[in-house]
Design an enzyme around this catalytic site. Sequence first.
Site, short mmCIF file in Angstrom:
data_model
loop_
_atom_site.label_atom_id
_atom_site.label_comp_id
_atom_site.label_asym_id
_atom_site.label_seq_id
_atom_site.Cartn_x
_atom_site.Cartn_y
_atom_site.Cartn_z
N ASP A 258 0.87 -1.27 -0.12
CA ASP A 258 -0.05 -0.03 -0.11
C ASP A 258 0.72 1.26 -0.04
O ASP A 258 2.05 1.25 0.57
CB ASP A 258 -0.95 -0.05 1.26
CG ASP A 258 -0.10 0.14 2.49
OD1 ASP A 258 0.67 -0.79 2.61
OD2 ASP A 258 -0.54 0.72 3.45
N GLU A 259 0.20 2.36 -0.45
CA GLU A 259 0.82 3.82 -0.05
C GLU A 259 2.12 3.82 -0.93
O GLU A 259 3.10 4.68 -0.19
CB GLU A 259 0.55 4.24 1.34
CG GLU A 259 -0.87 4.16 1.48
CD GLU A 259 -0.92 4.80 3.03
OE1 GLU A 259 -2.02 5.42 3.49
OE2 GLU A 259 -0.12 4.49 3.85
#
Length: 831
Positions: A516-517
Amino acid sequence: MIMIYCKHIPKIFWLLGLAACTTHGTVTEDQPLSLHWEIVASPYGDTQRTLSRLTITNRSPDTLSATGWSVFFNAGEVEVFGNDTLVAAIEIVNGDFFALYPKEKWKPVPPDSSVRIQVLSRKLNNVTDIPKGFYWVSDSYPGGVPVPLEVAPFASADGHEIALAARVHTQNELIYAAPGKPLPPIIPTPNAFVTGESIFRLGPEVAIAADRVFRREAGYLRDELAGVLIQQPVFVEDHSAASITLRHKEGLPPEGYVLVVDSHGIVIEASKPAGAFYGVQSLKGLLPPVAWQTKQTGMALTAITINDAPRFGHRAVMLDVARNFQTKEQVMKIIDLLALYKINVLHFHLNEDEAWRLEIPGLPELTEVGAKRGHTLDDATHLMPSYGSGPYVDNATGTGHYSRSEYIELLEYATERHIRVIPEIETPGHARAAIKSMDARYARLLAEGDTAAATRYLLRDVDDQSVYRSVQNWNDNVMNIALPSTYAFLEMVVDELIAMYHEAGAPLQTIHFGGDEVPNGVWERSPAVHRLLTSEGIPHVDELWHYYFSRIDGMLKSRGLYLSGWEEIGMKQAEVNGARRMVVEPRFAQSNFHVDVWNNLGDNVDLAYRLANAGYQVVLTNVTNFYFDLAYNESFYEIGQYWGGYVDVDKAFRFIPFDYYRSLEKPAVGERLTAVGRANIVGLQAPLWSEIITSPERMEYLLLPKLFGLAERAWAADPIWAAAADDATAQQSYAADWSAFIHVLAKQELPRLDYYRGGYHYRIPTTGVVEKEGRLHANVQYPGFTIRYTTDGSEPDAQSPIYTTPLPAAGSTAFRVFNAAGRGGRTIYWQ
């Protein structure tokens, strides 16, 4: 109006660090400064920011000059404002790490004198936003020394408190004094149960018999009963001589069981050990809560037959120990809690930008460097402070890790309780601790002249000039996925994990690789990346995502494992209506990727269903219902994040897995689940991120009682209101179920948790208060909990008068809720 002053802060706030008026430490002779933070306006003007005044008082015998010192601290976003920018500056170092230092217009500050600086920060919605971890660095204190921060009361918050107390009062009125339906005997609610009239007395002479396949579960039951009875139960071979029998029975679901209590004894039937274990947990749930307060000579159990099995096979809590650490003993305590309420997965978040928490033999820097935080500007021997961990490397939450033997012990403990531990090795983003650890290894071996060894596990391209900032403001936290050394590192970690699980006898089906991210801009100016793009014929940096997770997927499958990750592992960048956005990646759809889908906000309200319909195995991790690190409500004095809303026990309880649009506070529509998609919803998960969890008490406060809602929805069948055709029927059915659920929590489960495993520090709710016709009416969410009050401005304690009738709305009145053990929650002041 409600006013909250420093002198009114309950003792619980000093323990948890919840108070807006908290002084972080006391001024002593070795602390050269003290700080005072005063919120002037939030929001400030027409901005979504906060204007504050920071007063710096010189407590040292020397004049505070215009050079040679800095104050470091952790914050989300902050800068000096107005003309004060000529006097001092605040600049980001990296992540949430900031430095304040004097500028050319700074005027020397004599001893016992002060200077006041205006600062702008992001809007401060609650105490979580207050900057923290302040410390002073100078020639006299090169390693840093903590300085105390006092935060002034925020007057605007008090008016909000009175409105919130009135809303809480209205919410509490929806809970029936008598629910009007049979209460569930345990939580989570069984599929079917029938009560009888006979009684079985469970006494100290209890004997346990078990079929061979359930011997381990029988041993667990014996140990549990030894904790509540004055005498340890004995094992017998003859089932007819037993008071409790664990019997094997084919045909029941793998985690299902039948529990029968009658005048002759107790029988638990199951087809698999997990089912027998959950039968044992249900038996424990039938014991009176006081059983764990003091050992009993005997307990009377009312006859009951329970036929039960879970709705979902994946019932998970994610525990983040990377951002802030928790000891092995505390994790074991949480494992016991999860087992009691039939949660069967612990998703263990072991690394982050801010720390690496697991010993990996052969890579000692991961814990020698990556598991420690303290003052540094180069991360050469340890990482920089985060989340208020301060200048000292021996701090309790910034520093810490599990040795190999400790992790194996945790795995054994969880396995005995039928909890699978899914390790998360966050990659390629959120990986700063690993990157800096391998940089330290690189520097050490390079100094020794061994270049080949130095680069073997390097996680960054030393020639990379890419510029980026992650969501958490790091500019150096993403592994370079073009380097062979990155995959060598990950293979090393995976193989060591496999070895630990094998030694522990613990099941390992998957490893979670995060995903993620990862911010825009990463890898774009990396020579290693451009060489890979050319050699592999990859058209664009965005396509590296598919390249990376294809390699990780292959590595895991070659070892008999499948890949788990956050939702991004099943997505890709694409142009939609002229804008770049993340869309479902079809090429991995049939690869048995398990995705934890948290984002159900805005345009992504239907993301979990889109991924499930496409073929991904989806764990519903909806931020609006299951992010347990979110604050309970909007109070300024309530700890917790709020970017995804607010989460109390009701948010999880009212979640409808196959139609969660109906669970949202605001109406939303999106893609519906297909039959294929429905089959791909494998379970539910609640993350507990630890940015603000700086003590075991804070962990338990945010986890409980929210956990009960997750346990109910992950195990119990869909309630009637989940599929009711009309709103009136749904609301009526929900109100009855919610009232019954709250009664069981208040009268059984929370009193049990006052003593079970030494007691859990669950949140005690604030009092609902409303003024009607000149009198103050108060109520509480949990039936049986006690409201106490004072009228002299002091904080109520366990000896204060009990509220029984409305009080005059005059003078100063304080209300506080207490549980049966005499522990109080946060006080509401009316003045």
